[in-house]
Design a protein around this motif. Sequence first.
Motif, PDB file in Angstrom:
ATOM      1  N   GLN A  33       0.829  -1.210   0.000  1.00 30.54           N
ATOM      2  CA  GLN A  33       0.000   0.000   0.000  1.00 30.54           C
ATOM      3  C   GLN A  33       0.860   1.255   0.000  1.00 30.54           C
ATOM      4  O   GLN A  33       0.559   2.224  -0.705  1.00 30.54           O
ATOM      5  N   ARG A  34       1.930   1.242   0.770  1.00 28.68           N
ATOM      6  CA  ARG A  34       2.818   2.403   0.802  1.00 28.68           C
ATOM      7  C   ARG A  34       3.536   2.590  -0.520  1.00 28.68           C
ATOM      8  O   ARG A  34       3.758   3.720  -0.951  1.00 28.68           O
ATOM      9  N   ALA A  35       3.896   1.507  -1.188  1.00 29.43           N
ATOM     10  CA  ALA A  35       4.525   1.613  -2.512  1.00 29.43           C
ATOM     11  C   ALA A  35       3.546   2.221  -3.516  1.00 29.43           C
ATOM     12  O   ALA A  35       3.923   3.065  -4.331  1.00 29.43           O
ATOM     13  N   HIS A  36       2.288   1.825  -3.453  1.00 27.79           N
ATOM     14  CA  HIS A  36       1.265   2.399  -4.334  1.00 27.79           C
ATOM     15  C   HIS A  36       1.058   3.877  -4.032  1.00 27.79           C
ATOM     16  O   HIS A  36       0.898   4.688  -4.940  1.00 27.79           O
ATOM     17  N   LEU A  37       1.082   4.230  -2.767  1.00 29.46           N
ATOM     18  CA  LEU A  37       0.935   5.626  -2.369  1.00 29.46           C
ATOM     19  C   LEU A  37       2.030   6.491  -3.001  1.00 29.46           C
ATOM     20  O   LEU A  37       1.767   7.587  -3.493  1.00 29.46           O
ATOM     21  N   ALA A  38       3.241   5.983  -3.009  1.00 26.94           N
ATOM     22  CA  ALA A  38       4.363   6.733  -3.581  1.00 26.94           C
ATOM     23  C   ALA A  38       4.199   6.958  -5.082  1.00 26.94           C
ATOM     24  O   ALA A  38       4.752   7.920  -5.629  1.00 26.94           O
ATOM     25  N   ARG A  39       3.437   6.098  -5.740  1.00 28.63           N
ATOM     26  CA  ARG A  39       3.260   6.228  -7.191  1.00 28.63           C
ATOM     27  C   ARG A  39       2.069   7.092  -7.594  1.00 28.63           C
ATOM     28  O   ARG A  39       1.875   7.350  -8.785  1.00 28.63           O
ATOM     29  N   LEU A  40       1.279   7.562  -6.626  1.00 32.02           N
ATOM     30  CA  LEU A  40       0.139   8.416  -6.973  1.00 32.02           C
ATOM     31  C   LEU A  40       0.628   9.753  -7.513  1.00 32.02           C
ATOM     32  O   LEU A  40       1.635  10.289  -7.043  1.00 32.02           O
ATOM     33  N   ASP A  41      -0.109  10.293  -8.474  1.00 33.83           N
ATOM     34  CA  ASP A  41       0.266  11.617  -8.984  1.00 33.83           C
ATOM     35  C   ASP A  41      -0.228  12.707  -8.032  1.00 33.83           C
ATOM     36  O   ASP A  41      -1.004  12.460  -7.115  1.00 33.83           O
ATOM     37  N   ASP A  42       0.253  13.933  -8.243  1.00 33.47           N
ATOM     38  CA  ASP A  42      -0.050  15.036  -7.328  1.00 33.47           C
ATOM     39  C   ASP A  42      -1.546  15.321  -7.223  1.00 33.47           C
ATOM     40  O   ASP A  42      -2.039  15.679  -6.156  1.00 33.47           O
ATOM     41  N   ARG A  43      -2.277  15.153  -8.302  1.00 33.43           N
ATOM     42  CA  ARG A  43      -3.727  15.390  -8.272  1.00 33.43           C
ATOM     43  C   ARG A  43      -4.409  14.413  -7.320  1.00 33.43           C
ATOM     44  O   ARG A  43      -5.250  14.800  -6.506  1.00 33.43           O
ATOM     45  N   LEU A  44      -4.041  13.154  -7.405  1.00 30.50           N
ATOM     46  CA  LEU A  44      -4.644  12.149  -6.517  1.00 30.50           C
ATOM     47  C   LEU A  44      -4.225  12.367  -5.065  1.00 30.50           C
ATOM     48  O   LEU A  44      -5.028  12.181  -4.152  1.00 30.50           O
ATOM     49  N   LEU A  45      -2.989  12.779  -4.855  1.00 31.19           N
ATOM     50  CA  LEU A  45      -2.549  13.070  -3.487  1.00 31.19           C
ATOM     51  C   LEU A  45      -3.345  14.231  -2.902  1.00 31.19           C
ATOM     52  O   LEU A  45      -3.735  14.201  -1.732  1.00 31.19           O
ATOM     53  N   ARG A  46      -3.589  15.261  -3.712  1.00 30.63           N
ATOM     54  CA  ARG A  46      -4.420  16.380  -3.243  1.00 30.63           C
ATOM     55  C   ARG A  46      -5.817  15.899  -2.892  1.00 30.63           C
ATOM     56  O   ARG A  46      -6.412  16.347  -1.907  1.00 30.63           O
ATOM     57  N   ASP A  47      -6.363  14.968  -3.687  1.00 26.21           N
ATOM     58  CA  ASP A  47      -7.701  14.429  -3.423  1.00 26.21           C
ATOM     59  C   ASP A  47      -7.788  13.769  -2.042  1.00 26.21           C
ATOM     60  O   ASP A  47      -8.825  13.839  -1.383  1.00 26.21           O
ATOM     61  N   ILE A  48      -6.723  13.106  -1.619  1.00 29.01           N
ATOM     62  CA  ILE A  48      -6.767  12.439  -0.318  1.00 29.01           C
ATOM     63  C   ILE A  48      -6.172  13.313   0.790  1.00 29.01           C
ATOM     64  O   ILE A  48      -6.113  12.898   1.951  1.00 29.01           O
ATOM     65  N   GLY A  49      -5.738  14.516   0.434  1.00 27.37           N
ATOM     66  CA  GLY A  49      -5.337  15.494   1.440  1.00 27.37           C
ATOM     67  C   GLY A  49      -3.932  15.362   1.981  1.00 27.37           C
ATOM     68  O   GLY A  49      -3.684  15.745   3.132  1.00 27.37           O
ATOM     69  N   ILE A  50      -3.019  14.803   1.188  1.00 27.85           N
ATOM     70  CA  ILE A  50      -1.629  14.744   1.645  1.00 27.85           C
ATOM     71  C   ILE A  50      -0.697  15.310   0.578  1.00 27.85           C
ATOM     72  O   ILE A  50      -1.023  15.336  -0.609  1.00 27.85           O
ATOM     73  N   SER A  51       0.454  15.762   1.019  1.00 28.32           N
ATOM     74  CA  SER A  51       1.429  16.345   0.101  1.00 28.32           C
ATOM     75  C   SER A  51       2.341  15.254  -0.461  1.00 28.32           C
ATOM     76  O   SER A  51       2.374  14.123   0.060  1.00 28.32           O
ATOM     77  N   ARG A  52       3.090  15.604  -1.467  1.00 24.34           N
ATOM     78  CA  ARG A  52       4.068  14.665  -2.046  1.00 24.34           C
ATOM     79  C   ARG A  52       5.084  14.277  -0.965  1.00 24.34           C
ATOM     80  O   ARG A  52       5.445  13.109  -0.837  1.00 24.34           O
TER      81      ARG A  52
END
Length: 71
Positions: A33-52
């Motif tokens: 799950q953490r590896a997948h999190l690292a591969r999310l693009d900035d738009r998806l990270l903003r959607d879940i409320g966390i920064s790069r």
Amino acid sequence: MTLLSLSALRARHPYPRRGLLARLALALSLGRQRAHLARLDDRLLRDIGISRAQAEAEAARGWDAPAHWRD
């Protein structure tokens, strides 16, 4: 153990002890799950409320499980 003592135990510790294989499976799942999190693009990270930076810091933890999982 009576029903009353089982519910008292669960009230004190909501995450019951797990066997070694179950803990290993949880740790490996957490690493994936953490590896997948690292591969999310900035738009998806903003959607879940966390920064790069937050995503990369969490991903760097690998399979390290939270303390309440290890009790």
